[in-house]
Design a protein around this motif. Sequence first.
Motif, PDB file in Angstrom:
ATOM      1  N   GLY A 118       0.821  -1.207   0.000  1.00 56.59           N
ATOM      2  CA  GLY A 118       0.000   0.000   0.000  1.00 56.59           C
ATOM      3  C   GLY A 118       0.857   1.261   0.000  1.00 56.59           C
ATOM      4  N   GLY A 119       1.910   1.247   0.781  1.00 52.28           N
ATOM      5  CA  GLY A 119       2.820   2.396   0.798  1.00 52.28           C
ATOM      6  C   GLY A 119       3.557   2.559  -0.519  1.00 52.28           C
ATOM      7  N   ALA A 120       4.022   1.459  -1.080  1.00 54.58           N
ATOM      8  CA  ALA A 120       4.740   1.518  -2.360  1.00 54.58           C
ATOM      9  C   ALA A 120       3.827   2.008  -3.485  1.00 54.58           C
ATOM     10  N   LEU A 121       2.584   1.533  -3.501  1.00 53.71           N
ATOM     11  CA  LEU A 121       1.648   1.989  -4.529  1.00 53.71           C
ATOM     12  C   LEU A 121       1.337   3.474  -4.377  1.00 53.71           C
ATOM     13  N   ALA A 122       1.210   3.948  -3.158  1.00 47.35           N
ATOM     14  CA  ALA A 122       0.949   5.370  -2.930  1.00 47.35           C
ATOM     15  C   ALA A 122       2.103   6.223  -3.442  1.00 47.35           C
ATOM     16  N   VAL A 123       3.333   5.742  -3.264  1.00 48.30           N
ATOM     17  CA  VAL A 123       4.498   6.468  -3.767  1.00 48.30           C
ATOM     18  C   VAL A 123       4.554   6.390  -5.286  1.00 48.30           C
ATOM     19  N   ALA A 124       4.252   5.236  -5.844  1.00 47.79           N
ATOM     20  CA  ALA A 124       4.374   5.026  -7.289  1.00 47.79           C
ATOM     21  C   ALA A 124       3.313   5.762  -8.089  1.00 47.79           C
ATOM     22  N   LEU A 125       2.136   5.999  -7.523  1.00 43.94           N
ATOM     23  CA  LEU A 125       1.040   6.543  -8.342  1.00 43.94           C
ATOM     24  C   LEU A 125       1.191   7.998  -8.810  1.00 43.94           C
ATOM     25  N   PRO A 126       1.677   8.919  -8.336  1.00 48.70           N
ATOM     26  CA  PRO A 126       2.055   9.339  -6.993  1.00 48.70           C
ATOM     27  C   PRO A 126       0.888  10.045  -6.298  1.00 48.70           C
ATOM     28  N   ALA A 127       0.728   9.787  -5.054  1.00 45.50           N
ATOM     29  CA  ALA A 127      -0.290  10.457  -4.244  1.00 45.50           C
ATOM     30  C   ALA A 127       0.304  11.780  -3.764  1.00 45.50           C
ATOM     31  N   THR A 128      -0.413  12.871  -3.978  1.00 49.27           N
ATOM     32  CA  THR A 128       0.123  14.189  -3.638  1.00 49.27           C
ATOM     33  C   THR A 128      -0.411  14.747  -2.321  1.00 49.27           C
TER      34      THR A 128
ATOM     35  N   VAL B 102      -5.260   5.183  -1.600  1.00 50.23           N
ATOM     36  CA  VAL B 102      -4.528   4.145  -2.336  1.00 50.23           C
ATOM     37  C   VAL B 102      -4.251   2.961  -1.418  1.00 50.23           C
ATOM     38  N   GLY B 103      -3.857   3.234  -0.194  1.00 53.18           N
ATOM     39  CA  GLY B 103      -3.588   2.162   0.761  1.00 53.18           C
ATOM     40  C   GLY B 103      -4.830   1.349   1.077  1.00 53.18           C
ATOM     41  N   VAL B 104      -5.966   2.017   1.269  1.00 56.52           N
ATOM     42  CA  VAL B 104      -7.221   1.316   1.567  1.00 56.52           C
ATOM     43  C   VAL B 104      -7.624   0.428   0.399  1.00 56.52           C
ATOM     44  N   ALA B 105      -7.375   0.884  -0.820  1.00 56.71           N
ATOM     45  CA  ALA B 105      -7.753   0.112  -2.011  1.00 56.71           C
ATOM     46  C   ALA B 105      -6.815  -1.066  -2.282  1.00 56.71           C
ATOM     47  N   THR B 106      -5.638  -1.063  -1.708  1.00 57.89           N
ATOM     48  CA  THR B 106      -4.643  -2.102  -1.994  1.00 57.89           C
ATOM     49  C   THR B 106      -5.116  -3.515  -1.658  1.00 57.89           C
TER      50      THR B 106
END
Length: 107
Positions: A49-59, A67-71
Motif C-alpha cells: 500500500g505504501g509503495a503503490l501510494a508512492v508510485a502513483l504518486p499520491a500528492t 490508495v492504501g485502503v484500495a490495496t
Amino acid sequence: MNAVHVMLWGMLGALAPEIVRLYSIRRNPRRFRWSWFYLGASTAFALLGGALAVALPATTPWAALYVGVATPTLVTSLVRKGREMAETELKGPVRRLSALDSYLSGL
C-alpha cells in the motif's frame, strides 16, 4: 509531501481494513487466531500500500490513504481472478458466458 510521508499514509490506509475487521470481531475472539502468516500478510499489504501510494504518486495524505485502503481489495481481486483462470485451465473446455457474465468476469 515527501515520499516517506506518502509511504506511511499508504501503509496506514492498507492496514485500515484490517483494523476495522479486528474491531468488528472484538466480542467474539474465537473467530480470530494470531499467526506468523497473518502478521506477514498484514506487513506485506502495508508495504505494498505504501509503495503503490508512492508510485502513483499520491500528492495529499488523503490520496495516499485512499490508495492504501484500495490495496487489499486490488490484491484480493487479482488473486481471485488468477485462481479462477487456473481452475478453468484444469477443468478442460470453457463454457460460453453471457454478455453480462463476460463483462463481470472481466472486472
